[in-house]
Design an enzyme around this catalytic site. Structure first.
Site, mmCIF file in Angstrom:
data_model
loop_
_atom_site.group_PDB
_atom_site.id
_atom_site.type_symbol
_atom_site.label_atom_id
_atom_site.label_comp_id
_atom_site.label_asym_id
_atom_site.label_seq_id
_atom_site.Cartn_x
_atom_site.Cartn_y
_atom_site.Cartn_z
ATOM 1 N N PRO A 17 40.508 11.744 33.397
ATOM 2 C CG PRO A 17 40.131 10.124 31.779
ATOM 3 C CD PRO A 17 40.683 10.255 33.029
ATOM 4 C CE LYS B 147 42.125 23.183 32.814
ATOM 5 N NZ LYS B 147 43.189 23.708 31.835
HETATM 6 P P1 NAD Z 1 44.718 11.239 29.481
HETATM 7 O O1 NAD Z 1 43.390 10.634 28.878
HETATM 8 O O2 NAD Z 1 46.001 11.150 28.730
HETATM 9 O O3 NAD Z 1 45.066 10.486 30.891
HETATM 10 C C1 NAD Z 1 44.127 10.128 32.036
HETATM 11 C C2 NAD Z 1 44.563 8.586 32.431
HETATM 12 O O4 NAD Z 1 43.764 8.046 33.336
HETATM 13 C C3 NAD Z 1 44.842 7.510 31.517
HETATM 14 O O5 NAD Z 1 46.145 6.983 31.208
HETATM 15 C C4 NAD Z 1 43.637 6.523 31.736
HETATM 16 O O6 NAD Z 1 43.968 5.171 31.367
HETATM 17 C C5 NAD Z 1 43.601 6.742 33.121
HETATM 18 N N1 NAD Z 1 42.233 6.615 33.820
HETATM 19 C C6 NAD Z 1 40.988 6.659 33.251
HETATM 20 N N2 NAD Z 1 40.175 6.004 34.046
HETATM 21 C C7 NAD Z 1 40.821 5.555 35.219
HETATM 22 C C8 NAD Z 1 40.562 4.948 36.519
HETATM 23 N N3 NAD Z 1 39.179 4.712 36.815
HETATM 24 N N4 NAD Z 1 41.323 4.434 37.169
HETATM 25 C C9 NAD Z 1 42.616 4.802 36.950
HETATM 26 N N5 NAD Z 1 42.999 5.260 35.900
HETATM 27 C C10 NAD Z 1 42.252 5.796 34.943
HETATM 28 O O7 NAD Z 1 44.484 12.571 29.793
HETATM 29 P P2 NAD Z 1 45.267 13.826 30.279
HETATM 30 O O8 NAD Z 1 45.624 14.632 28.798
HETATM 31 O O9 NAD Z 1 46.294 13.456 30.961
HETATM 32 O O10 NAD Z 1 44.441 14.628 31.028
HETATM 33 C C11 NAD Z 1 44.097 14.729 32.310
HETATM 34 C C12 NAD Z 1 43.201 15.685 32.995
HETATM 35 O O11 NAD Z 1 44.028 16.777 33.028
HETATM 36 C C13 NAD Z 1 41.852 15.934 32.144
HETATM 37 O O12 NAD Z 1 40.898 16.076 33.077
HETATM 38 C C14 NAD Z 1 42.232 16.992 31.437
HETATM 39 O O13 NAD Z 1 41.137 17.834 31.092
HETATM 40 C C15 NAD Z 1 43.329 17.929 32.419
HETATM 41 N N6 NAD Z 1 44.193 18.566 31.421
HETATM 42 C C16 NAD Z 1 44.891 18.165 30.461
HETATM 43 C C17 NAD Z 1 45.973 18.922 29.464
HETATM 44 C C18 NAD Z 1 46.643 18.446 28.469
HETATM 45 O O14 NAD Z 1 47.271 19.444 27.756
HETATM 46 N N7 NAD Z 1 46.486 17.243 28.281
HETATM 47 C C19 NAD Z 1 46.020 20.060 30.297
HETATM 48 C C20 NAD Z 1 45.432 20.625 31.315
HETATM 49 C C21 NAD Z 1 44.516 19.803 31.886
#
Ligand code: NAD
Length: 313
Positions: free
Chosen positions: A77, A182
């Site tokens: 995250p 970004k």
């Molecule tokens: P998400 O919350 O769906 O996924 C994050 C995952 O990390 C979750 O499954 C969570 O359980 C896991 N997690 C959290 N803390 C953890 C730890 N200490 N150890 C192991 N696992 C852990 O978020 P996302 O939408 O996949 O986004 C991830 C990143 O990508 C973010 O930084 C977001 O800003 C960026 N991003 C997202 C998108 C999008 O469209 N969703 C697009 C571009 C960039």
């Protein structure tokens, strides 16, 4: 997908993937499909189960995941979690082989990436900040835009991996430069989404048919990426989360994080970020109303969009 992208000099690698959420799941699948051995870590059982179905071997600790890999991928995250899993006595930097490279696809901000780059150097491993753009659909298609920050040798070393998920890949500069790119991009996306939500609600109040409104804007000067791909009223864009009960997608809390990073950088560099600040406040309000983990298009609901049947949640 994997075969099409498999270069002639292809070799199987052990890969660690930490963070198997909305983006990590489809991105790590490209690595599995390309024939790599992917070991995954996530704190949520539901995430682990989905990854397992894709062929990721789930392990219990970062240490176990990284001990013999060529590359460690993180998709978490925010900078807080990335720093937690990469640094410290149990973190990846301490246990990955010397010369292996950590590629962080998350959006963490410049400071975190610069600090991680310096720490990786001290510990004899590589680090590349590689934030992505293109959303879950781009992750599924493997055609994300990738903004890389780090040493040239590390960027080159991970090229065969970044190509599995990215189509437009640019080495912007040293550690933190990918994040700089970004944060600026996402300020524009967040503001674009916010204005798209308020405009769509206004259009609805004015009695404009959502499909007619959408089709016209796409051919007019109001068009923007967020509007086009994530139109915030249901039933018009099949792939928009608005057409799927406003389920993320890209969570409200994450776009709020990105806008906060942009506003903070504006303050630091004496740039007025008034529209980013306003968009941040709108998404924060949506989060405080209980929709932090819904898709960012849920801002339209917070602004009074009428949806039929009513969205769940
Ligand atoms: P998400 O919350 O769906 O996924 C994050 C995952 O990390 C979750 O499954 C969570 O359980 C896991 N997690 C959290 N803390 C953890 C730890 N200490 N150890 C192991 N696992 C852990 O978020 P996302 O939408 O996949 O986004 C991830 C990143 O990508 C973010 O930084 C977001 O800003 C960026 N991003 C997202 C998108 C999008 O469209 N969703 C697009 C571009 C960039």
């Amino acid at each position: 997908m994997g075969d099409r992208r498999r270069p002639k000099e292809w070799v199987m690698s052990n890969v660690a993937w930490i963070g198997l959420g909305h983006m990590g799941i489809p991105m790590s699948k490209h690595f599995v499909d390309a024939g790599h051995e992917v070991r995954g870590v996530d704190i949520e059982e539901s995430a682990r189960a989905r990854a397992r179905e894709n062929g990721v071997e789930i392990v219990d600790s970062v240490r176990e995941a990284v001990h013999d890999v060529d590359v460690v991928c993180t998709m978490l995250p925010s900078g807080k979690q990335v720093t937690e899993v990469l640094t410290g006595p149990d973190g990846a930097f301490a246990h990955m082989p010397a010369g292996a490279v950590a590629v962080d696809f998350s959006t963490t901000g410049i400071e975190t990436a610069e600090a991680l780059g310096a720490q990786a150097r001290e510990q004899g491993v590589g680090f590349v900040d590689a934030p992505v753009s293109g959303g879950v659909i781009g992750a599924e298609k493997g055609d994300l835009a990738l903004m890389l920050g780090g040493d040239g040798e590390h960027v080159t070393a991970v090229e065969r991996f970044t190509k599995l998920v990215g189509e437009y890949i640019v080495h912007v500069g040293p550690s933190g430069r990918g994040q700089a790119m970004k944060v600026v991009n996402n300020a524009m996306m967040g503001v674009g989404m916010a204005v798209s939500c308020e405009a769509s609600v206004l259009a609805q109040r004015l009695g404009l048919d959502p499909q007619v409104f959408y089709d016209m804007v796409l051919r007019s000067s109001g068009d923007n990426w967020a509007f086009r791909n994530w139109f915030p009223l249901p039933g018009v864009v099949a792939t928009s989360p608005a057409s799927h009960g406003y389920e993320a997608g890209f969570m409200v809390d994450l776009v709020a994080k990105d806008l906060r990073l942009a506003v903070e950088l504006g303050t630091e560099h004496d740039v007025t970020m008034a529209t980013s600040q306003t968009a941040f406040e709108l998404f924060r309000r949506t989060s405080e109303a209980g929709a932090g983990t819904r898709d960012l298009t849920a801002l339209a609901l917070e602004l009074g969009a009428k949806v039929d049947p009513p969205a769940a949640g």
